[in-house]
Design a protein around this motif. Structure first.
Motif, short mmCIF file in Angstrom:
data_model
loop_
_atom_site.label_atom_id
_atom_site.label_comp_id
_atom_site.label_asym_id
_atom_site.label_seq_id
_atom_site.Cartn_x
_atom_site.Cartn_y
_atom_site.Cartn_z
N ALA A 9 0.84 -1.20 0.00
CA ALA A 9 0.00 0.00 0.00
C ALA A 9 0.87 1.25 0.00
N THR A 10 0.35 2.33 -0.57
CA THR A 10 1.05 3.61 -0.54
C THR A 10 0.83 4.25 0.83
N VAL A 11 1.91 4.71 1.45
CA VAL A 11 1.84 5.29 2.80
C VAL A 11 2.07 6.80 2.70
N PHE A 12 1.18 7.56 3.31
CA PHE A 12 1.32 9.01 3.37
C PHE A 12 1.63 9.41 4.80
N LYS A 13 2.72 10.14 4.99
CA LYS A 13 3.14 10.54 6.33
C LYS A 13 3.34 12.04 6.36
N ALA A 14 2.54 12.74 7.17
CA ALA A 14 2.64 14.20 7.27
C ALA A 14 3.42 14.59 8.52
N SER A 15 3.88 15.83 8.55
CA SER A 15 4.61 16.33 9.70
C SER A 15 3.65 16.67 10.85
N PHE A 16 4.14 16.56 12.06
CA PHE A 16 3.37 17.00 13.23
C PHE A 16 3.50 18.51 13.45
N ASN A 17 4.36 19.14 12.69
CA ASN A 17 4.60 20.56 12.89
C ASN A 17 3.41 21.39 12.44
N ARG A 18 3.03 22.35 13.29
CA ARG A 18 1.99 23.32 12.92
C ARG A 18 2.65 24.70 12.97
N PRO A 19 3.31 25.07 11.88
CA PRO A 19 4.17 26.26 11.87
C PRO A 19 3.46 27.58 12.13
N ASN A 20 2.13 27.62 11.94
CA ASN A 20 1.42 28.88 12.14
C ASN A 20 1.02 29.12 13.60
N GLN A 193 10.38 22.14 19.18
CA GLN A 193 11.31 21.03 19.05
C GLN A 193 10.94 19.90 20.01
N ALA A 194 10.53 20.27 21.23
CA ALA A 194 10.17 19.26 22.23
C ALA A 194 8.90 18.51 21.82
N ILE A 195 7.91 19.25 21.31
CA ILE A 195 6.67 18.61 20.86
C ILE A 195 6.94 17.64 19.71
N LEU A 196 7.72 18.10 18.74
CA LEU A 196 8.04 17.25 17.59
C LEU A 196 8.83 16.02 18.03
N ALA A 197 9.79 16.22 18.93
CA ALA A 197 10.59 15.09 19.42
C ALA A 197 9.72 14.06 20.12
N TYR A 198 8.72 14.52 20.85
CA TYR A 198 7.81 13.60 21.56
C TYR A 198 7.11 12.67 20.57
N PHE A 199 6.80 13.21 19.38
CA PHE A 199 6.12 12.41 18.37
C PHE A 199 7.10 11.75 17.39
N GLY A 200 8.39 11.78 17.74
CA GLY A 200 9.38 11.08 16.94
C GLY A 200 9.85 11.82 15.71
N GLU A 201 9.72 13.14 15.73
CA GLU A 201 10.11 13.96 14.57
C GLU A 201 11.23 14.91 14.99
N HIS A 202 12.29 14.93 14.23
CA HIS A 202 13.46 15.73 14.59
C HIS A 202 13.43 17.09 13.90
N SER A 203 13.81 18.13 14.64
CA SER A 203 13.95 19.47 14.08
C SER A 203 15.31 20.03 14.47
N ASP A 204 16.07 20.51 13.48
CA ASP A 204 17.43 20.98 13.73
C ASP A 204 17.51 22.37 14.35
N SER A 205 16.53 23.20 14.06
CA SER A 205 16.64 24.59 14.49
C SER A 205 15.48 25.02 15.37
N LYS A 206 15.72 26.03 16.21
CA LYS A 206 14.68 26.61 17.03
C LYS A 206 13.65 27.30 16.14
#
Length: 211
Positions: A9-20, A193-206
């Protein structure tokens, strides 16, 4: 996919980031009502949701906001159905600016232009916080996630867990989630960064979009 025995199956994975979203978390003071009034007036004539832990607090705060010139209405299970539906319709139709609600309701999920979500009590988990704050800015425009928390919130939530009829293993999981939520509140680095890390997503910058 494994449990349903689906392969290829095709897997779609979106970011947990809500930049706004702009994240702001502060410790609760004895002047918390004044703090939330000031915050709302800084967002005058904008739609917002204020979450409280109890029905009593919802009713009291909505009255306090009204006295201070803010078009606010309460929303909780203790209201009669007609009043609750009318209050929800007034909010959806922009006849009131602020709805004060208990977290038991999915208020705001159908309203794209909610400009802020405020918590006056600590959510029980980062999952809950992420879901509730995500009701702000669904139109992609700038929005605020504001929270005031205190030690009494932690004590109350721990008591809820202790009194629960759930098994000990479940209680341990819930306790770990609460500790993670408290850790997010007390962190001194980038909250996003902490929220994203909790969901297993890495962010390099503040992010530059949190306090």
């Amino acid at each position: 996919m494994k449990n349903l025995k689906i392969s290829g199956a095709t897997v779609f994975k979106a970011s947990f980031n809500r930049p706004n979203l702009y994240y702001e978390i502060r410790t609760k003071t004895n002047q918390v009502d004044s703090d939330i009034i000031k915050f709302i007036k800084q967002n005058a004539n904008k739609s917002g949701i204020v979450y409280c832990l109890s029905r009593k607090r919802v009713t009291e705060l909505s009255q306090t906001l009204q006295v201070n010139g803010i078009k606010a209405l309460p929303y909780h299970a203790g209201l009669d159905p007609k009043t609750r539906i009318n209050n929800q319709d007034n909010f959806l139709n922009d006849d009131c600016d602020v709805i004060v609600a208990t977290i038991a309701f999915g208020m705001g999920i159908d309203k794209p232009d909610v400009r802020f979500v405020a918590h006056l009590n600590l959510p029980k988990s980062i999952e809950a916080y992420y879901q509730e704050t995500g009701r702000a800015g669904r139109d992609g425009q700038a929005a605020n996630a504001w929270m005031a928390y205190g030690l009494q919130d932690v004590i109350t939530l721990r008591q809820f867990m202790q009194d629960s009829k759930a098994g000990e293993a479940h209680k341990r999981v819930e306790q770990h989630k609460l500790e993670s939520m408290l850790g997010l509140c007390e962190i001194i680095s980038c909250r996003r960064q902490a929220i994203l890390a909790y969901f297993g997503e890495h962010s390099d910058s503040k992010c530059g979009q949190c306090d």
